[in-house]
Design a protein around this motif. Structure first.
Motif, PDB file in Angstrom:
ATOM      1  N   LYS A  50      64.329  31.217 -12.521  1.00 41.97           N
ATOM      2  CA  LYS A  50      65.541  30.571 -12.007  1.00 41.97           C
ATOM      3  C   LYS A  50      65.209  29.373 -11.130  1.00 41.97           C
ATOM      4  CE  LYS A  50      69.872  31.584  -9.621  1.00 41.97           C
ATOM      5  NZ  LYS A  50      70.721  32.654  -9.024  1.00 41.97           N
ATOM      6  N   SER A  51      64.228  29.533 -10.239  1.00 36.70           N
ATOM      7  CA  SER A  51      63.857  28.429  -9.341  1.00 36.70           C
ATOM      8  C   SER A  51      63.273  27.264 -10.131  1.00 36.70           C
ATOM      9  CB  SER A  51      62.858  28.913  -8.289  1.00 36.70           C
ATOM     10  OG  SER A  51      61.690  29.430  -8.915  1.00 36.70           O
ATOM     11  N   LEU A  52      62.552  27.579 -11.210  1.00 35.36           N
ATOM     12  CA  LEU A  52      61.971  26.532 -12.045  1.00 35.36           C
ATOM     13  C   LEU A  52      63.072  25.710 -12.715  1.00 35.36           C
ATOM     14  CD1 LEU A  52      58.999  25.830 -12.606  1.00 35.36           C
ATOM     15  CD2 LEU A  52      59.158  27.143 -14.720  1.00 35.36           C
ATOM     16  N   LYS A  53      64.126  26.382 -13.117  1.00 31.67           N
ATOM     17  CA  LYS A  53      65.258  25.695 -13.747  1.00 31.67           C
ATOM     18  C   LYS A  53      65.984  24.810 -12.735  1.00 31.67           C
ATOM     19  CE  LYS A  53      68.304  25.228 -17.184  1.00 31.67           C
ATOM     20  NZ  LYS A  53      68.004  24.732 -18.530  1.00 31.67           N
ATOM     21  N   LEU A  54      66.055  25.256 -11.502  1.00 31.89           N
ATOM     22  CA  LEU A  54      66.684  24.450 -10.460  1.00 31.89           C
ATOM     23  C   LEU A  54      65.906  23.160 -10.214  1.00 31.89           C
ATOM     24  CD1 LEU A  54      67.706  27.196  -7.879  1.00 31.89           C
ATOM     25  CD2 LEU A  54      69.266  25.613  -9.030  1.00 31.89           C
ATOM     26  N   GLU A  55      64.575  23.280 -10.233  1.00 36.25           N
ATOM     27  CA  GLU A  55      63.732  22.094 -10.025  1.00 36.25           C
ATOM     28  C   GLU A  55      63.785  21.142 -11.212  1.00 36.25           C
ATOM     29  OE1 GLU A  55      59.812  23.503  -9.337  1.00 36.25           O
ATOM     30  OE2 GLU A  55      60.393  24.806  -7.656  1.00 36.25           O
ATOM     31  N   ARG A  56      63.905  21.709 -12.423  1.00 38.13           N
ATOM     32  CA  ARG A  56      63.859  20.892 -13.646  1.00 38.13           C
ATOM     33  C   ARG A  56      65.022  21.263 -14.551  1.00 38.13           C
ATOM     34  NH1 ARG A  56      58.598  23.051 -15.635  1.00 38.13           N
ATOM     35  NH2 ARG A  56      59.110  21.859 -17.511  1.00 38.13           N
ATOM     36  N   PRO A  57      66.178  20.667 -14.337  1.00 35.43           N
ATOM     37  CA  PRO A  57      67.375  21.018 -15.123  1.00 35.43           C
ATOM     38  C   PRO A  57      67.216  20.808 -16.625  1.00 35.43           C
ATOM     39  CG  PRO A  57      67.965  19.737 -13.179  1.00 35.43           C
ATOM     40  CD  PRO A  57      66.471  19.702 -13.275  1.00 35.43           C
ATOM     41  N   ASP A  58      66.290  19.945 -17.042  1.00 32.60           N
ATOM     42  CA  ASP A  58      66.111  19.690 -18.476  1.00 32.60           C
ATOM     43  C   ASP A  58      65.290  20.768 -19.175  1.00 32.60           C
ATOM     44  OD1 ASP A  58      67.586  17.403 -18.305  1.00 32.60           O
ATOM     45  OD2 ASP A  58      65.852  16.094 -17.982  1.00 32.60           O
ATOM     46  N   ALA A 110      55.880  23.442 -18.933  1.00 32.12           N
ATOM     47  CA  ALA A 110      56.529  23.613 -20.233  1.00 32.12           C
ATOM     48  C   ALA A 110      57.913  22.977 -20.220  1.00 32.12           C
ATOM     49  CB  ALA A 110      56.641  25.093 -20.578  1.00 32.12           C
ATOM     50  N   ASN A 111      58.301  22.417 -21.337  1.00 34.98           N
ATOM     51  CA  ASN A 111      59.659  21.892 -21.517  1.00 34.98           C
ATOM     52  C   ASN A 111      60.579  22.924 -22.160  1.00 34.98           C
ATOM     53  OD1 ASN A 111      57.614  19.372 -22.197  1.00 34.98           O
ATOM     54  ND2 ASN A 111      59.263  18.833 -20.787  1.00 34.98           N
ATOM     55  N   VAL A 112      59.966  23.873 -22.889  1.00 38.58           N
ATOM     56  CA  VAL A 112      60.710  24.989 -23.478  1.00 38.58           C
ATOM     57  C   VAL A 112      59.949  26.276 -23.189  1.00 38.58           C
ATOM     58  CG1 VAL A 112      61.681  26.009 -25.568  1.00 38.58           C
ATOM     59  CG2 VAL A 112      61.535  23.518 -25.368  1.00 38.58           C
ATOM     60  N   ILE A 113      60.646  27.278 -22.657  1.00 38.90           N
ATOM     61  CA  ILE A 113      60.051  28.585 -22.387  1.00 38.90           C
ATOM     62  C   ILE A 113      60.813  29.624 -23.179  1.00 38.90           C
ATOM     63  CG2 ILE A 113      59.588  30.353 -20.647  1.00 38.90           C
ATOM     64  CD1 ILE A 113      59.461  28.094 -18.559  1.00 38.90           C
ATOM     65  N   LEU A 114      60.102  30.385 -24.012  1.00 39.52           N
ATOM     66  CA  LEU A 114      60.714  31.473 -24.767  1.00 39.52           C
ATOM     67  C   LEU A 114      60.118  32.804 -24.326  1.00 39.52           C
ATOM     68  CD1 LEU A 114      60.935  30.296 -28.505  1.00 39.52           C
ATOM     69  CD2 LEU A 114      62.715  30.252 -26.754  1.00 39.52           C
ATOM     70  N   LEU A 115      60.973  33.786 -24.114  1.00 39.30           N
ATOM     71  CA  LEU A 115      60.544  35.149 -23.865  1.00 39.30           C
ATOM     72  C   LEU A 115      60.842  35.943 -25.130  1.00 39.30           C
ATOM     73  CD1 LEU A 115      61.855  35.758 -20.209  1.00 39.30           C
ATOM     74  CD2 LEU A 115      59.715  34.701 -20.967  1.00 39.30           C
ATOM     75  N   ASN A 116      59.786  36.320 -25.861  1.00 36.37           N
ATOM     76  CA  ASN A 116      59.926  37.082 -27.098  1.00 36.37           C
ATOM     77  C   ASN A 116      59.860  38.562 -26.743  1.00 36.37           C
ATOM     78  OD1 ASN A 116      60.005  37.958 -29.714  1.00 36.37           O
ATOM     79  ND2 ASN A 116      57.984  37.201 -30.279  1.00 36.37           N
ATOM     80  N   GLY A 171      59.897  15.271 -34.996  1.00 34.67           N
ATOM     81  CA  GLY A 171      59.678  14.461 -33.800  1.00 34.67           C
ATOM     82  C   GLY A 171      60.449  14.951 -32.593  1.00 34.67           C
ATOM     83  N   MET A 172      61.245  16.019 -32.761  1.00 30.04           N
ATOM     84  CA  MET A 172      62.031  16.551 -31.639  1.00 30.04           C
ATOM     85  C   MET A 172      61.140  16.888 -30.447  1.00 30.04           C
ATOM     86  SD  MET A 172      64.039  20.218 -31.467  1.00 30.04           S
ATOM     87  CE  MET A 172      65.240  19.889 -32.743  1.00 30.04           C
ATOM     88  N   GLY A 173      59.922  17.362 -30.740  1.00 31.72           N
ATOM     89  CA  GLY A 173      59.067  17.827 -29.655  1.00 31.72           C
ATOM     90  C   GLY A 173      58.075  16.812 -29.124  1.00 31.72           C
ATOM     91  N   GLU A 174      58.150  15.593 -29.588  1.00 28.47           N
ATOM     92  CA  GLU A 174      57.187  14.589 -29.117  1.00 28.47           C
ATOM     93  C   GLU A 174      57.280  14.421 -27.603  1.00 28.47           C
ATOM     94  OE1 GLU A 174      57.440  10.930 -31.217  1.00 28.47           O
ATOM     95  OE2 GLU A 174      57.021  11.840 -33.173  1.00 28.47           O
ATOM     96  N   GLY A 175      56.129  14.546 -26.936  1.00 28.29           N
ATOM     97  CA  GLY A 175      56.101  14.428 -25.482  1.00 28.29           C
ATOM     98  C   GLY A 175      56.560  15.680 -24.762  1.00 28.29           C
ATOM     99  N   ARG A 176      56.809  16.770 -25.516  1.00 26.62           N
ATOM    100  CA  ARG A 176      57.288  18.019 -24.918  1.00 26.62           C
ATOM    101  C   ARG A 176      56.301  19.143 -25.197  1.00 26.62           C
ATOM    102  NH1 ARG A 176      63.426  17.146 -27.228  1.00 26.62           N
ATOM    103  NH2 ARG A 176      64.324  16.125 -25.388  1.00 26.62           N
ATOM    104  N   TYR A 213      55.935  19.558 -30.879  1.00 26.69           N
ATOM    105  CA  TYR A 213      55.644  20.079 -29.540  1.00 26.69           C
ATOM    106  C   TYR A 213      54.153  20.371 -29.398  1.00 26.69           C
ATOM    107  CZ  TYR A 213      60.661  21.049 -28.771  1.00 26.69           C
ATOM    108  OH  TYR A 213      62.021  20.949 -28.612  1.00 26.69           O
ATOM    109  N   GLU A 214      53.689  20.423 -28.158  1.00 22.57           N
ATOM    110  CA  GLU A 214      52.332  20.850 -27.850  1.00 22.57           C
ATOM    111  C   GLU A 214      52.393  22.177 -27.093  1.00 22.57           C
ATOM    112  OE1 GLU A 214      50.094  18.001 -25.697  1.00 22.57           O
ATOM    113  OE2 GLU A 214      50.536  16.342 -27.060  1.00 22.57           O
ATOM    114  N   PRO A 215      51.416  23.072 -27.340  1.00 19.49           N
ATOM    115  CA  PRO A 215      51.414  24.346 -26.602  1.00 19.49           C
ATOM    116  C   PRO A 215      50.908  24.155 -25.179  1.00 19.49           C
ATOM    117  CG  PRO A 215      49.521  24.234 -28.052  1.00 19.49           C
ATOM    118  CD  PRO A 215      50.330  22.998 -28.326  1.00 19.49           C
ATOM    119  N   THR A 216      51.349  25.023 -24.277  1.00 22.65           N
ATOM    120  CA  THR A 216      50.822  25.052 -22.917  1.00 22.65           C
ATOM    121  C   THR A 216      50.717  26.504 -22.495  1.00 22.65           C
ATOM    122  OG1 THR A 216      51.171  24.402 -20.612  1.00 22.65           O
ATOM    123  CG2 THR A 216      53.142  24.814 -21.922  1.00 22.65           C
TER     124      THR A 216
END
Length: 514
Positions: free
Chosen positions: A132-140, A106-112, A64-69, A97-100
Motif C-alpha cells: 500500500k505504501s509503495l502505491k502511495l509513493e508511485r501512483p503509476d 517494478a512497474n507491475v507487481i503480480l501476486l500469483n 512495446g507496451m512494456g518498453e522501459g517498464r 517488459y524486463e524482469p526485476t
C-alpha cells in the motif's frame, strides 16, 4: 515434514485512488464476472465447452507496451502456480517488459496466489498491506492479484472492499488474456476484474520463461473432477482438461534438445490424463510410454490420485529407464470412514492393494504421501488407523497438515469438531513418525553410490553442491562447479533425516576454454 518445512525446501493505494475507485458499486459488477462455488452445478460440467487454441499471439496494438517498464511476480503454492508464473513471465517479455527481483523498482507487481490453505491467503493479504505504501509513493505502479485465490468469490469481494491499491484481479482460466488486462488497467480508472467462471480452454503456444536450464515443468492437463470435500481446486482450476498428446510430446522433445535433464509432468490430478480426450484410448500410461523413448535422463509426474492410478501406468513405470522410481501418492487418511467423509472414493484396503501392486512391479520404489489430521469427526481410533497405515506402507516422506476449513468446499459446512489442541497433538505424533521413517529410509543409502542431478550450490554453503537422486533424495557433496547441470555419481557417507551427505566418485571431463 510439515507445511513450513515443505515451503522452505521449495522455494497501496494512490493519493487519488479512493476518489476514483470507491464511488463505484462493485457488487453488481462482481456478480457479472463470477459465481460462488456450487458443488451441484460443478458436477454437471460437460466436456463440450473446452476448445483447443494453437494460435496464441501478442496483438500488434500491445507490442512495446512494456518498453522501459519492469515486472515482478511473487508466487505462492504448488508447481502449477510456478508454471503459470513461467507463462506470465513469458508474456511480459513478449510485451517488452524486463524482469526485476525487487518490488521497489517494478512497474507491475503480480501476486500469483494459492487457495489450498488459509495460511497462504493470509500471506497474500499481508503482502497487499505492505504494498500500500509503495502505491502511495508511485501512483503509476500496477498491482495485480491472480491465481487460485482470484477464483474465490469471498476473496475477490474482500479485495474490492478493502484493498483499493489493487488494480487488477484475474483468475486461472484467462492468463492468456494478460496483455488485454494490462492494457485495460493502464487505461481504466477502475479496478479491472476479469475472473471467468467458465472452465477455460486449452491454449497452446504460450510463451514461457523457464526457471533454470536443468529441470522443467510441463503441464499435461488442467483442473480436477474429484471434488474431495476439503478441496477448493475443482472450483478454482475448473474441470479436467487434457492437452493433446502430440503437443506434450513435442514440448518434451524441445526440452531434451535444449539440454534439460529432467521433466516433471504436472496436473491437479495428473493420472486422470486423457480421460476427457474423445475418440482415443490414451492415458498417462500411454503418454509415459511414449515419453520414455525421448532422450532425456529423467521424467517424473505429480500429483496422483489413487483412484486413477491404473494397471497400465504401473506396467509402464516398471520399465524404468528415464521413468523415476519415486511416486507421490496422497492418501490423506488411513481410515476408510474418514476417507468416505473426504469423498476420496477409495477405501483403506483398496489403497493398500494399489501399493502392493506398485511394489510388486517396482520393488525399489520410494513412496511419499500427503496426510490431513483432525478432519471433522476424526476419532482417536481413526487417527491411529492413519498411523498404522503409514507404517504398513513404509512411506519415505509425507507432507502433513492440520485440517482447516476452506470456504466454498462441502467440508466447510461440516462442524469442525476436533479441538485444535487435539489436532496439534496428532500432528506432532504423526510428524515424529514421519521423521523416524524418513531417517530410516535415508540410512539405507549409506555406503551406496547414487546418481545425483546437480542443481547448484547448497543453500547453506556455497562451497557445497546439492542435487537430487532418482528417488528425490537431497544430496549435499563437495565437487567442482562444473558438475552443476550434470548427473554425477556420489557415494553416500552420511544420512540425515531430510538429506544425505556424500562425495563424488568420478572425474569430470575438463571444460574446453573457448
Amino acid at each position: 515434514m510439515n507445511e513450513e518445512q515443505r515451503l522452505e525446501g521449495q522455494q497501496v493505494e494512490s493519493a487519488n485512488s479512493s476518489d476514483k475507485k470507491s464511488a463505484k458499486d462493485y457488487s453488481k459488477y462482481f456478480e457479472q464476472v463470477i459465481t460462488a462455488p456450487s458443488l451441484t452445478e460443478a458436477k454437471k460440467r460437460g466436456k463440450e465447452e473446452v476448445k483447443y487454441h494453437n494460435d496464441f499471439a501478442i496483438s500488434e496494438e500491445f507490442r512495446g507496451m512494456g518498453e522501459g517498464r519492469k515486472f515482478y511476480i511473487r508466487t505462492y503454492g504448488c508447481q502449477m502456480n510456478e508454471h503459470d508464473t513461467e507463462v506470465m513471465a513469458g508474456i511480459f517479455l513478449a510485451l517488452g517488459y524486463e524482469p526485476t527481483d525487487s518490488v521497489t523498482n517494478a512497474n507491475v507487481i503480480l501476486l500469483n496466489t494459492c487457495a489450498i490453505r488459509e495460511n497462504a491467503e493470509n500471506k497474500v493479504f499481508g503482502e497487499l498491506g505492505h504494498l500500500k505504501s509503495l502505491k502511495l509513493e508511485r501512483p503509476d505502479l500496477l498491482i495485480g492479484v491472480c491465481g487460485c485465490m482470484s477464483q474465490e468469490e469471498s476473496v475477490v469481494n474482500k479485495i474490492l472492499k478493502t484493498y483499493h491499491q489493487v488494480d487488477m484481479i484475474f483468475g486461472t482460466h484467462n492468463i492468456h488474456r494478460l496483455p488485454n488486462i494490462l492494457h485495460e488497467a493502464y487505461m481504466s480508472k477502475e479496478m479491472v476484474v476479469e475472473v471467468w467462471s467458465k472452465e477455460g480452454d486449452v491454449i497452446e503456444n504460450l510463451p514461457k520463461v523457464r526457471r533454470g536450464k536443468i529441470k522443467a515443468w510441463v503441464n499435461i492437463m488442467y483442473g480436477c473432477d474429484k471434488f474431495c470435500t476439503y478441496c477448493i481446486v475443482p472450483f478454482t482450476r475448473g474441470k479436467e482438461r487434457s492437452r493433446r498428446p502430440e503437443e506434450i510430446i513435442q514440448e518434451v522433445r524441445q526440452l531434451a534438445a535444449q539440454g534439460y535433464k529432467e521433466v516433471t509432468l504436472l496436473g491437479q490430478n495428473v493420472n486422470a490424463y486423457g480421460k476427457d480426450l474423445e475418440g482415443v484410448n490414451y492415458g498417462l500410461g500411454e503418454l509415459m510410454d511414449d515419453l520414455r523413448k525421448i532422450d532425456i535422463p529423467r521424467i517424473r509426474f505429480t500429483t496422483s490420485h489413487p483412484r486413477d492410478f491404473d494397471d497400465r501406468l504401473i506396467e509402464v513405470l516398471a520399465k524404468g529407464g528415464n521413468l523415476m522410481d519415486h511416486i507421490h501418492l496422497p492418501v490423506q487418511s488411513g481410515s476408510t470412514d474418514v476417507l468416505k467423509i473426504m469423498a476420496r472414493k477409495y477405501t483403506r484396503e483398496q489403497y493398500l492393494e494399489l501399493v502392493r501392486k506398485i511394489k510388486a512391479a517396482i520393488p525399489n520404489v520410494a513412496l511419499t504421501t500427503d496426510i490431513i489430521v483432525g478432519y471433522p469427526n476424526e476419532t482417536d481410533k481413526q487417527f491411529e488407523e492413519t498411523m498404522s497405515l503409514y507404517r504398513e506402507v513404509g512411506y519415505e516422506l509425507a507432507y502433513t497438515f492440520i485440517y482447516s476449513p476452506r470456504e466454498g468446499t462441502p467440508a466447510a459446512k461440516m462442524e469442525d469438531n476436533v479441538p485444535l489442541e487435539v489436532k496439534k497433538e496428532r500432528l506432532q505424533r504423526l510428524n515424529a513418525l514421519v521423521n523416524e521413517m524418513s531417517l530410516e529410509a535415508m540410512k539405507k543409502h549409506e555406503g551406496q553410490i547414487v546418481d545425483v542431478l546437480v542443481e547448484g550450490e547448497s543453500k547453506n554453503n556455497p562451497d557445497v553442491l546439492a542435487g537430487y537422486t532418482s528417488k528425490s533424495k537431497l544430496v549435499n557433496f563437495v565437487a567442482p562447479k562444473t558438475a552443476i547441470g550434470k548427473i554425477v555419481k556420489v557415494k553416500i557417507t552420511q544420512a540425515k533425516t531430510w538429506s544425505l551427505n556424500g562425495e563424488m566418485v568420478e572425474e569430470l571431463e575438463p571444460v574446453e576454454v573457448q
